[in-house]
Design a protein around this motif. Sequence first.
Motif: not given
Length: 340
Positions: A127-144, A225-233
């Motif tokens: 959201p503009v001016g804020g943050y969503p819920a902390p990471q944990g429920m996004y990985y391989c998630s399903v649902g809006g 406190d959010w994971n970064g992005s990699g390109m694991h080889a």
Amino acid sequence: MAKIKLEYLWLDGYFPTQNLRSKTKVEEHEDFKGTLEEIGNWSFDGSSTRQAEGGSSDCLLVPVAIYPDPDRINGYLVMTEVMNADGTPHVSNGRATIDDDDNDFWFGFEQEYFIMDTKTQLPLGFPVGGYPAPQGMYYCSVGGKNTHGRDLVEEHADLCIDAGLNFEGINQEVASGQWEFQLFAKGAKKAGDEIWVARYLLDRLTEKYGYYIDYHPKPLGKDMDWNGSGMHANFSNTTLRTCGSKETYEAICEAFRPVVKEHIEVYGEFNDQRLTGLHETASITDFSYGISDRGASIRIPIITVEKGWKGWLEDRRPASNGDPYKIAGRIIKTVKSAKI
């Protein structure tokens, strides 16, 4: 005779992070089969891409791979290498540095990225001016509630498969709006070709969604406190696939220890913001390896051990914005230097 649209793709001369460029050549062909033998070299203005001076601006585009363009009628995607006017590899040409002419090295790249909203300049779900819920429920998630951008990701997967890339999978990643796709190829050059073509298809697709892709390894800032992005080889050669020896694996891993600096130099810009020792990474200044250890520089997959030390290794350090050509080239050089 049919009009064929050939989209020539190349990497520009920006340093240290190169960008994809492309332009279309329309040719008439009779019974075009989509092979490299049917098309020729092209040129471009290198002074506009930091690859030449204005007084001698022509650079050559030499086709190295061709794929059907699934989003164009009679279209093809042509991955090229940039050459100097005399036919020698341009200094920006990382593909030319790969020592794998026999395709003995196999690579599987895991490309992570953030989908960004062009209006908010934030990852999807933020959201503009804020943050969503902390990471944990996004990985391989399903649902809006936790899953954002699936339409784009699914369409991209279909485009890659229709183009004939060896596309192996997709999943939402740990942070909101963060995704990953995987590609595998037998041959380091082919692996690099396919990552760049897949990136092109993804970037082009965002144009109709009002999104853009951020390959920065830590787009939310190094202190967030959010994971970064990699390109694991993930990589192997005949030795790793067949040796059956723990000692051989350890010798190959040890070959990476004295050349940490050389690897980090080609593993992507701003990688110091990601490789902190937190969020499933090793520190950028350290080197470690371990079985099933996602906090190590190099992970020895448990499957490799269970199969009697026959399989592959995963270098977890490359950043999401790294050049797969340069990454593969450096890994191959180090593996070949191992005393086994």
